[in-house]
Motif scaffolding. Sequence first.
Motif, short mmCIF file in Angstrom:
data_model
loop_
_atom_site.label_atom_id
_atom_site.label_comp_id
_atom_site.label_asym_id
_atom_site.label_seq_id
_atom_site.Cartn_x
_atom_site.Cartn_y
_atom_site.Cartn_z
N ASP A 131 0.84 -1.20 0.00
CA ASP A 131 0.00 0.00 0.00
C ASP A 131 0.87 1.25 0.00
O ASP A 131 1.65 1.46 0.94
N MET A 132 0.75 2.04 -1.06
CA MET A 132 1.56 3.26 -1.20
C MET A 132 0.71 4.40 -1.75
O MET A 132 -0.31 4.16 -2.40
N LEU A 133 1.20 5.61 -1.51
CA LEU A 133 0.74 6.78 -2.24
C LEU A 133 1.75 6.97 -3.37
O LEU A 133 2.96 6.95 -3.13
N HIS A 134 1.26 7.12 -4.59
CA HIS A 134 2.13 7.24 -5.76
C HIS A 134 1.95 8.60 -6.43
O HIS A 134 0.83 9.12 -6.49
N PHE A 135 3.04 9.13 -6.95
CA PHE A 135 3.03 10.38 -7.70
C PHE A 135 3.85 10.17 -8.96
O PHE A 135 5.01 9.77 -8.88
N LEU A 136 3.22 10.40 -10.11
CA LEU A 136 3.92 10.32 -11.39
C LEU A 136 3.93 11.70 -12.02
O LEU A 136 2.86 12.25 -12.33
N ILE A 137 5.11 12.25 -12.17
CA ILE A 137 5.29 13.61 -12.68
C ILE A 137 5.87 13.51 -14.08
O ILE A 137 6.78 12.72 -14.34
N GLU A 138 5.33 14.35 -14.98
CA GLU A 138 5.88 14.42 -16.34
C GLU A 138 6.01 15.88 -16.75
O GLU A 138 5.07 16.66 -16.62
N HIS A 139 7.21 16.23 -17.23
CA HIS A 139 7.51 17.56 -17.75
C HIS A 139 7.94 17.41 -19.21
O HIS A 139 8.77 16.55 -19.52
N PHE A 140 7.41 18.28 -20.08
CA PHE A 140 7.73 18.22 -21.50
C PHE A 140 8.68 19.32 -21.96
O PHE A 140 9.00 19.40 -23.14
N ASP A 141 9.16 20.17 -21.04
CA ASP A 141 9.99 21.30 -21.45
C ASP A 141 11.46 20.96 -21.63
O ASP A 141 12.23 21.78 -22.12
N SER A 142 11.86 19.76 -21.26
CA SER A 142 13.27 19.40 -21.33
C SER A 142 13.41 17.88 -21.24
O SER A 142 12.55 17.20 -20.69
N THR A 143 14.52 17.39 -21.77
CA THR A 143 14.87 15.98 -21.56
C THR A 143 16.23 15.89 -20.87
O THR A 143 16.90 14.87 -20.96
N ASP A 144 16.57 16.93 -20.13
CA ASP A 144 17.84 17.01 -19.41
C ASP A 144 17.77 16.15 -18.14
O ASP A 144 16.94 16.40 -17.26
N LEU A 145 18.65 15.17 -18.03
CA LEU A 145 18.64 14.25 -16.89
C LEU A 145 19.00 14.97 -15.58
O LEU A 145 18.40 14.70 -14.54
N LYS A 146 19.93 15.91 -15.64
CA LYS A 146 20.30 16.64 -14.43
C LYS A 146 19.13 17.48 -13.91
O LYS A 146 18.88 17.54 -12.71
#
Length: 185
Positions: free
Chosen positions: A63-78
């Motif tokens: 049992d967890m609370l999950h958060f999936l975040i997605e940003h489209f402004d960059s593909t910079d790993l840092k």
Amino acid sequence: MECIVLDEKVHYDGSQISSLWAYNLKGVQYDSIVAFRGGCDVKIEHMIDLEDKRMGDSIYSTDMLHFLIEHFDSTDLKLVYARQRLFTSIVAESLFANGIVTTRQGDDLFVNGKKLTISIASTSAVSQKIHFGINVYHDFYGNLTDVGIDEARAVSLLADIGDRYVAEIHDIEKDLRKSRPLDVI
């Protein structure tokens, strides 16, 4: 950016960190954070952290609370790792506001010396993705139940944490649009 809290439970298996998951699920075509509750069992083929994969670690919680975040402004790993750390700090602030004192080590939060969270960040050709999970209940690791967070308060954290992150991103965007560049000498 928008926070979407799902009413239904979703079992996180690692496939949800793929790009455009929110689009496939809800038609979301912009930066988002999708929050939900459910179990977690990341299969080896979906592990992003190569150290975990090489060690054959299991990532499991009933049992967890999950958060999936997605940003489209960059593909910079840092940049996505910096955003992951920012999100971790926001989670710590939200928990503190609920009377829970945590310590942070990188992208992990601990409560009473036990690991409370899991998290991973990565990029694809089109976006940055972050998964962050908080144990609601766990036999071995730190969890919200053991520190007095009942089910209703646990579920309310989904929107609280998601909204805090959205507000922070909006505030950053606002600041970007009011700062002049430094003069070049």
